[in-house]
Structures are given as C-alpha cells and as structure tokens.
Write an enzyme that holds these catalytic residues in place. Structure first.
Site, short mmCIF file in Angstrom:
data_model
loop_
_atom_site.label_atom_id
_atom_site.label_comp_id
_atom_site.label_asym_id
_atom_site.label_seq_id
_atom_site.Cartn_x
_atom_site.Cartn_y
_atom_site.Cartn_z
N GLU A 150 41.59 34.52 47.61
CA GLU A 150 42.44 34.11 48.74
C GLU A 150 42.54 35.16 49.85
O GLU A 150 43.64 35.50 50.30
CB GLU A 150 43.83 33.73 48.23
CG GLU A 150 43.78 32.63 47.18
CD GLU A 150 45.13 32.35 46.51
OE1 GLU A 150 46.12 32.97 46.88
OE2 GLU A 150 45.16 31.49 45.61
N GLU A 254 40.62 25.65 39.97
CA GLU A 254 42.05 25.56 39.62
C GLU A 254 42.54 24.13 39.84
O GLU A 254 43.55 23.90 40.51
CB GLU A 254 42.87 26.54 40.47
CG GLU A 254 42.39 27.97 40.38
CD GLU A 254 43.27 28.97 41.13
OE1 GLU A 254 44.40 28.61 41.54
OE2 GLU A 254 42.82 30.11 41.31
O1 G3I Z 1 56.42 36.83 33.29
C1 G3I Z 1 57.58 36.83 34.16
C2 G3I Z 1 58.83 36.79 33.36
O2 G3I Z 1 58.92 37.99 32.62
C3 G3I Z 1 60.02 36.67 34.32
O3 G3I Z 1 61.18 36.55 33.60
C4 G3I Z 1 59.85 35.44 35.19
C5 G3I Z 1 60.96 35.31 36.21
O4 G3I Z 1 60.56 34.57 37.33
O5 G3I Z 1 58.63 35.56 35.89
C6 G3I Z 1 57.50 35.62 35.05
O6 G3I Z 1 56.36 35.76 35.84
C7 G3I Z 1 55.94 34.61 36.52
C8 G3I Z 1 54.48 34.37 36.20
O7 G3I Z 1 53.98 33.28 36.95
C9 G3I Z 1 54.26 34.08 34.72
O8 G3I Z 1 54.86 32.90 34.37
C10 G3I Z 1 56.09 34.86 38.00
O9 G3I Z 1 57.45 34.93 38.36
C11 G3I Z 1 55.43 33.75 38.78
O10 G3I Z 1 55.41 34.14 40.14
C12 G3I Z 1 54.00 33.55 38.31
O11 G3I Z 1 53.46 32.45 39.02
C13 G3I Z 1 52.06 32.35 39.01
C14 G3I Z 1 51.53 32.36 40.43
O12 G3I Z 1 50.13 32.22 40.40
C15 G3I Z 1 51.88 33.66 41.15
O13 G3I Z 1 51.48 33.59 42.44
C16 G3I Z 1 51.67 31.02 38.36
O14 G3I Z 1 52.07 31.04 36.99
C17 G3I Z 1 50.16 30.82 38.46
O15 G3I Z 1 49.82 29.52 38.04
C18 G3I Z 1 49.72 30.99 39.91
O16 G3I Z 1 48.32 30.89 39.94
C19 G3I Z 1 47.71 30.94 41.24
C20 G3I Z 1 46.33 31.49 41.08
O17 G3I Z 1 46.39 32.72 40.43
C21 G3I Z 1 45.63 31.61 42.42
N1 G3I Z 1 45.63 30.38 43.13
C22 G3I Z 1 46.92 29.74 43.28
C23 G3I Z 1 47.58 29.58 41.92
C24 G3I Z 1 48.83 28.84 42.05
O18 G3I Z 1 49.75 29.65 42.80
#
Ligand code: G3I
Length: 345
Positions: A150, A254
């Site tokens: 990205e 994705e």
């Molecule tokens: O692991 C922590 C946890 O310890 C904490 O308590 C909790 C509180 O919010 O957060 C947890 O982390 C989260 C993580 O996912 C794991 O679940 C993050 O907040 C959250 O921001 C993160 O989101 C991920 C996102 O990328 C971040 O931008 C999504 O799961 C994931 O599916 C998403 O994937 C991205 C690709 O990498 C790139 N393309 C877009 C796609 C969707 O956004």
C-alpha cells in the site's frame, strides 16, 4: 417459474442451486492454483472448526497480522518469530504453501521505529536489517513475500510514511534487500482499491516499468480485492488486465466481498443478496482463471469465516458477511456454486 427464467436470463443454471456438493468434494481440488486464507494463530489453536477448515480447504496460508512490523519486530534488537513460526509449521504439516505478509508497510509499524532517530544511512540500516533478518529466517519456507504494501495514494502519489520521510527510493531498495537475502523467494508489491482509481493503478504500473528498466527484482502484483457486491466488474476487469499485461504473477491477495458496505445497522442478509455475492465470487474466480496459467499465483481470502473478517473486528461492522464460510464455519451457497460452476462439463 419467474425465478427460473430470471436465472436463465442472468446466465445461471437453476440446477446449480438445487444440488448440495459432497462434504468430501473440495474447491481446492478443482482449482489449478493455490486457494489461500489469511489466518489468526489464536483461532488456529483454540477453535477446532476454524482449524479444521484451514486444514481441509486451503492450500496457501498467510499470517493476517503476525509477520507485520509491530508484531514480528517489536523492539529494535528483538524479533519475535513465535506466531509466524507456528503458522509456518502448521502449513508445513498440512502441505500448504506460505505467502508472507508484509515486510514494509506504513501501518502497524513498531513504536520504536516511529521513535527512531538517525540519518539516512541509519534508517536504511534499520529497514535493510528488518527485511533481511525476516527473509533469511523464513528462507526456503515461504514462497513469496509482500515486500511493500500500500505505498501509493489514490491520486498516484507516494503515501507519506516514516519510510518516505527518511529513505529516498525506499520501494526499490526494499525489493533489492529482500532479493539479496533470498534470491529464490518471489517478491510482490501489494495494494488495494485500484479499481476505479486510474491514477493509483498508473502509479503501480509505472513502478513496475521503472523496476524493469533499472533491473530491480519484482515477481508479482497483489491485488487485494477487498470489494463489495456494488463494485463494478468492468473496473475490476480493467485493473486485472492492466496488471496481467506486466507479465508478472498475479495474486488476488486479500479477497472479501462486502454485502453491507455502508454498514447499515438494519441490514438483513437474504437469499437475493447471497446470490449477488455468489455471482460476484464466480465472476472473480473466472476472471482469475482467464489470467495466463503461469501468471496465476493464487487467490487468498482475508480470513476464513464471516465472523473472523477484519470488517467485523477492525471496522466494527457486525452485519457483514464477506467470506465463503458462514458464522458457523459452514460452506455458504457461494462455495457450492463456485464448485459446481468449476466442475460443470
Ligand atoms: O493484538 C492486539 C490486542 O493485543 C489488543 O488488545 C487489541 C486492541 O485493539 O488490538 C489487537 O491488535 C489488533 C490486530 O488487528 C490484531 O487483531 C489491532 O488493534 C488491529 O488494528 C489489527 O487490525 C488489522 C489491520 O490490518 C491493521 O491495519 C486487521 O486484523 C487485519 O486484517 C488488517 O489487514 C490489512 C492488511 O494487512 C493489508 N490490507 C488491508 C487489510 C485490512 O485492513
């Protein structure tokens, strides 16, 4: 009768809707390319239905989060490969391929990286060390890496980040460093939403051309395909064709198809919407099938069951159903119809 006529007009045989496929028939068996899912190691460990589906349905795995900078490199002198290694071991046991996601991104960078102070050389050392330590750690175990994720905005400009701030030409350098660490591993540029954003697509194509001219290694393009039932097939078709014309491998990296993109709280999932989603999945798979075989790297879904989707977790959209398996890890009608369409003589 009216429904049957409508289905014929739309080009879909009603026979497809009547049959249930056998539980021992799998979509992966009728595909000539890997079928992937991004996975969450906690669910793999704790949820037997989730684990079962990952074992039986998919032939390529990607860590949804655990190979990203903040998680795999949480401190400057410490890499945490625990969860990534678990996914790789699981895949190996299951004879699945692993696709790595992602070495460089503006998002989910570690706090120490955001706080880092240093001159250009120090920043280059940081990023080079990050990329090469990870690529070497997974040498021979990962088929391809999303090297940079990205990097472009919708208007085609480079997305501002700590990398653009401190490392001129960081995109090209990242690919060179990854290649140095493992000349065999396939290197991808991965991005979302190129459909209907000609400037963004153009920037990616210009990058590929520039890389070719400068002999910077790149093997593939990841088209994320976070789309919705409202996305326009014509626009998607165009970016698939433009990407394919580069001659690089193509990864639908994705995939999810949102059915309630505006997050309407009163949304009700009904058969008509499920059918629209199913038609879109079929269209997407047949579009992938039209790519020359040697360029087909695979289709990866962004997680497994509807309730595992980032659209529910990250985006807090509880009434979203974007994947091939439902909340109870059952195959949705879209799965059945994809299988039937692909096996239809
Ligand atoms: O692991 C922590 C946890 O310890 C904490 O308590 C909790 C509180 O919010 O957060 C947890 O982390 C989260 C993580 O996912 C794991 O679940 C993050 O907040 C959250 O921001 C993160 O989101 C991920 C996102 O990328 C971040 O931008 C999504 O799961 C994931 O599916 C998403 O994937 C991205 C690709 O990498 C790139 N393309 C877009 C796609 C969707 O956004």
């Amino acid at each position: 009768m009216k429904r049957i006529i409508t289905l014929f007009i739309l080009g879909f045989s009603p026979i497809l809707h009547a049959q249930q496929i056998n539980a021992n028939d799998f979509l992966k068996q009728v595909l000539s390319f890997p079928l992937g899912a991004s996975v969450n190691p906690r669910l793999l460990e704790e949820n037997t239905s989730y684990r079962g589906l990952v074992e039986t349905e998919f032939t390529s795995l990607t860590a949804e989060n655990h190979m990203k900078m903040a998680l795999i490199h949480p401190e400057s002198h410490h890499f945490d490969f625990t969860k990534g290694d678990e996914i790789v071991a699981f895949a190996k046991k299951n004879k699945s391929r692993v696709h790595g996601h992602t070495l460089v991104w503006h998002n989910q960078t570690a706090q120490w990286m955001k706080d880092f102070q240093g001159d250009q050389q120090a920043w280059e050392n940081l990023l080079k060390n990050h990329i090469q330590t990870i690529v070497k750690h997974y040498h021979g175990q990962i088929t391809g890496w999303d090297v940079v994720n990205e990097a472009f905005l919708d208007d085609g400009s480079l997305r501002p980040s700590i990398w653009t701030d401190h490392i001129p030409d960081y995109l090209a350098k990242s690919f060179i460093w990854a290649h140095e660490a493992d000349p065999q591993v396939l290197l991808f540029y991965n991005d979302y939403g190129q459909d209907g954003k000609p400037k963004k697509m153009e920037a990616i194509l210009n990058m590929v051309q520039d890389f070719k001219k400068r002999q910077i290694p790149i093997d593939g393009l990841g088209l994320q395909m976070h789309i919705s039932i409202q996305s326009k097939n014509e626009e998607i078709k165009q970016i698939i064709e433009q990407s394919t014309a580069t001659g690089l491998r193509i990864h639908f990296s994705e995939v999810d198809i949102a059915v309630n993109p505006k997050n309407n709280p009163d949304f009700v999932l009904d058969d008509t919407i499920l059918q629209t989603q199913s038609d879109k999945f079929q269209w997407l798979f047949s579009s992938f099938g039209a790519i020359p075989r040697k360029q087909q790297y695979g289709i990866t879904f962004w997680n497994v069951g509807d309730k595992d989707s980032w659209l529910r977790g990250y985006f807090k959209r509880p009434k979203e159903y974007p994947l091939l398996f439902d909340e109870n890890y059952q195959r949705k009608s879209a799965y059945q119809e994809l299988y039937q369409r692909l096996t239809k003589k």
